[in-house]
Design a protein around this motif. Structure first.
Motif, PDB file in Angstrom:
ATOM      1  N   HIS A  61       0.843  -1.203   0.000  1.00  0.00           N
ATOM      2  CA  HIS A  61       0.000   0.000   0.000  1.00  0.00           C
ATOM      3  C   HIS A  61       0.878   1.252   0.000  1.00  0.00           C
ATOM      4  O   HIS A  61       1.933   1.296   0.645  1.00  0.00           O
ATOM      5  CB  HIS A  61      -0.914  -0.013   1.230  1.00  0.00           C
ATOM      6  CG  HIS A  61      -1.964   1.040   1.195  1.00  0.00           C
ATOM      7  ND1 HIS A  61      -1.723   2.338   1.582  1.00  0.00           N
ATOM      8  CD2 HIS A  61      -3.256   0.986   0.806  1.00  0.00           C
ATOM      9  CE1 HIS A  61      -2.818   3.045   1.440  1.00  0.00           C
ATOM     10  NE2 HIS A  61      -3.773   2.249   0.972  1.00  0.00           N
TER      11      HIS A  61
ATOM     12  N   ASP B  65       0.744   3.994   1.482  1.00  0.00           N
ATOM     13  CA  ASP B  65       1.006   4.626   2.779  1.00  0.00           C
ATOM     14  C   ASP B  65       2.053   3.875   3.602  1.00  0.00           C
ATOM     15  O   ASP B  65       2.440   4.347   4.674  1.00  0.00           O
ATOM     16  CB  ASP B  65      -0.289   4.737   3.586  1.00  0.00           C
ATOM     17  CG  ASP B  65      -1.266   5.731   2.969  1.00  0.00           C
ATOM     18  OD1 ASP B  65      -0.824   6.599   2.187  1.00  0.00           O
ATOM     19  OD2 ASP B  65      -2.475   5.626   3.269  1.00  0.00           O
TER      20      ASP B  65
ATOM     21  N   ALA C 251       1.732  -2.815   7.842  1.00  0.00           N
ATOM     22  CA  ALA C 251       1.616  -1.597   8.649  1.00  0.00           C
ATOM     23  C   ALA C 251       2.090  -1.850  10.081  1.00  0.00           C
ATOM     24  O   ALA C 251       2.785  -1.001  10.671  1.00  0.00           O
ATOM     25  CB  ALA C 251       0.175  -1.100   8.652  1.00  0.00           C
TER      26      ALA C 251
END
Length: 153
Positions: A28, A30, A146
């Motif tokens: 992703h 981010d 993440a």
């Protein structure tokens, strides 16, 4: 930079979609400080495990068990990484035509023996194909990457 290894058995169009969703989530936009390597179980081995900071496993349910390819990956890697990769964060998704519980138990037994730690409970994509399976696996890949980037895994 942290490194996430995805080892996914993908013998069909639908399982390739799941594999790709896992990688898409882990990559992703981010998530900047995690590199991702995607390998089939027969192409992955102990050196890949040694180089990763977390691992995402993907398998089909085959006769109530994990795929032979994923079992082969574990057979070739288990004793080589047993001591040095204890505590490795991991996650699992299963594409199960039935209930997936035998597959889950088999992988959990090996993961327990390795001393790896679950980042979250295994995800079982069970029954007839559903479009949201891809979303679920993408979220799993994203959450693992993440968490790795944030240093909470």
């Amino acid at each position: 930079m942290k490194h996430l290894l995805i080892v996914a058995h993908a013998p069909s169009d639908n399982t390739r979609r799941l594999r790709d969703a896992a990688a898409r989530g882990a990559r992703h936009a981010d998530i900047a400080d995690v590199s991702v390597t995607l390998k089939a179980p027969l192409d992955a081995g102990p050196e890949d495990v040694r180089q990763c900071d977390a691992i995402l496993l993907g398998t089909t349910e085959n006769l109530g068990y994990m795929s032979g390819a994923l079992k082969d990956f574990f057979d070739r890697s288990y004793y080589v990484v047993l001591e040095e990769k204890r505590g490795l964060p991991c996650a699992l998704y299963i594409r199960a035509g039935r209930d997936g519980t035998g597959t889950q138990r088999a992988v959990e037994g090996i993961v327990t023996g390795l001393g790896w730690k679950w980042a979250q409970a295994p995800l079982i994509c069970q029954g007839e194909w559903q479009a949201d399976f891809e979303d679920q696996v993408e979220e799993l890949g994203m959450a693992l990457a993440a968490g790795l980037e944030a240093g909470i895994l």
